[in-house]
Design an enzyme around this catalytic site. Structure first.
Site, PDB file in Angstrom:
ATOM      1  N   ASN A 184       5.729   9.594   0.683  1.00  0.00           N
ATOM      2  CA  ASN A 184       6.433   8.552   0.326  1.00  0.00           C
ATOM      3  C   ASN A 184       7.419   8.957  -0.829  1.00  0.00           C
ATOM      4  O   ASN A 184       7.099   9.809  -1.624  1.00  0.00           O
ATOM      5  CB  ASN A 184       5.579   7.340  -0.306  1.00  0.00           C
ATOM      6  CG  ASN A 184       4.315   7.957  -1.240  1.00  0.00           C
ATOM      7  OD1 ASN A 184       3.951   8.619  -1.060  1.00  0.00           O
ATOM      8  ND2 ASN A 184       4.107   6.903  -2.179  1.00  0.00           N
ATOM      9  N   CYS A 228       7.811   4.796   2.738  1.00  0.00           N
ATOM     10  CA  CYS A 228       6.494   5.237   2.959  1.00  0.00           C
ATOM     11  C   CYS A 228       6.686   6.453   3.709  1.00  0.00           C
ATOM     12  O   CYS A 228       7.667   6.999   4.323  1.00  0.00           O
ATOM     13  CB  CYS A 228       5.706   4.356   3.886  1.00  0.00           C
ATOM     14  SG  CYS A 228       5.628   2.612   3.318  1.00  0.00           S
ATOM     15  N   GLU A 242       5.060   7.645   6.047  1.00  0.00           N
ATOM     16  CA  GLU A 242       4.942   7.655   7.730  1.00  0.00           C
ATOM     17  C   GLU A 242       6.411   7.418   8.144  1.00  0.00           C
ATOM     18  O   GLU A 242       6.883   8.244   9.229  1.00  0.00           O
ATOM     19  CB  GLU A 242       4.369   6.441   8.363  1.00  0.00           C
ATOM     20  CG  GLU A 242       2.854   6.448   8.016  1.00  0.00           C
ATOM     21  CD  GLU A 242       2.552   5.594   6.699  1.00  0.00           C
ATOM     22  OE1 GLU A 242       3.222   5.740   5.780  1.00  0.00           O
ATOM     23  OE2 GLU A 242       1.480   4.949   6.778  1.00  0.00           O
TER      24      GLU A 242
HETATM   25  N1  THU Z   1       2.920   3.643   1.327  1.00  0.00           N
HETATM   26  C1  THU Z   1       3.066   4.388   2.051  1.00  0.00           C
HETATM   27  O1  THU Z   1       3.746   5.619   1.935  1.00  0.00           O
HETATM   28  N2  THU Z   1       2.371   4.496   3.331  1.00  0.00           N
HETATM   29  C2  THU Z   1       1.376   3.589   3.524  1.00  0.00           C
HETATM   30  O2  THU Z   1       0.882   3.499   4.642  1.00  0.00           O
HETATM   31  C3  THU Z   1       1.161   2.393   2.586  1.00  0.00           C
HETATM   32  C4  THU Z   1       2.145   2.668   1.500  1.00  0.00           C
HETATM   33  C5  THU Z   1       3.485   4.044  -0.162  1.00  0.00           C
HETATM   34  C6  THU Z   1       4.580   3.149  -0.639  1.00  0.00           C
HETATM   35  C7  THU Z   1       4.911   3.090  -1.969  1.00  0.00           C
HETATM   36  O3  THU Z   1       5.493   4.278  -2.277  1.00  0.00           O
HETATM   37  C8  THU Z   1       3.114   3.383  -2.340  1.00  0.00           C
HETATM   38  O4  THU Z   1       2.522   3.744  -1.338  1.00  0.00           O
HETATM   39  C9  THU Z   1       2.603   2.028  -2.684  1.00  0.00           C
HETATM   40  O5  THU Z   1       2.797   0.813  -1.945  1.00  0.00           O
END
Ligand code: THU
Length: 137
Positions: free
Chosen positions: A47, A58, A60
């Site tokens: 992220n 995110c 993914e």
């Molecule tokens: N986040 C992800 O990278 N993947 C997920 O599946 C859930 C949330 C990140 C987005 C943000 O930078 C942090 O986690 C908090 O939401």
């Protein structure tokens, strides 16, 4: 072909490594992801947050966009692994589910963490009745 146990171990290790380089100074929630393509390649993502919070992306989606930007042709995602250094596993957010479905309508999605919990479901269960590329034909 579904991912082998060895490939899943490789994906978990790559996702854990990616979580370590996440840029998450605001949430402090570091996430790593690794995807396996039908062509057998692995791509990773983490992220990446921003002072303008709405611009955060995110892990993914970063991993999938990394595959596209690396020139992966006819990208077909077979497996997505998510890793967080938490007690509970983190399932992909709704936006990421939609992006996973675009490139991997049959993908297996595995969320892993430092603790023992593991969520392992096909994207079709995480995003039932999905809208996708086929709907535009
Ligand atoms: N986040 C992800 O990278 N993947 C997920 O599946 C859930 C949330 C990140 C987005 C943000 O930078 C942090 O986690 C908090 O939401």
């Amino acid at each position: 072909m579904p991912p082998t146990t060895t490939q899943i171990k490789q994906l978990v290790s790559a996702a854990r490594k990616a979580a370590g380089i996440a840029y998450a100074p605001y949430s402090k929630f570091q996430v790593g992801s690794a995807i396996l393509t039908k062509s057998g390649n692995i791509y990773t993502g983490c992220n990446v947050e921003n002072a303008s919070y709405g611009l955060c992306i995110c892990a993914e989606r970063t991993a999938i966009f990394n595959a596209v930007a690396s020139g992966e042709k006819k990208l077909n995602v077979e497996c997505v692994v998510v890793y967080t250094s938490t007690e509970k596993a983190t399932a992909p957010c709704g936006a990421c589910r939609q992006v996973i479905f675009e490139f991997g309508p049959k993908a297996r999605v595995i969320s892993t963490c430092r603790g023992n919990e593991r969520i392992d479901r096909p994207i079709t269960e995480l995003l039932p009745d999905a809208f996708g590329p086929e709907d535009l034909l």
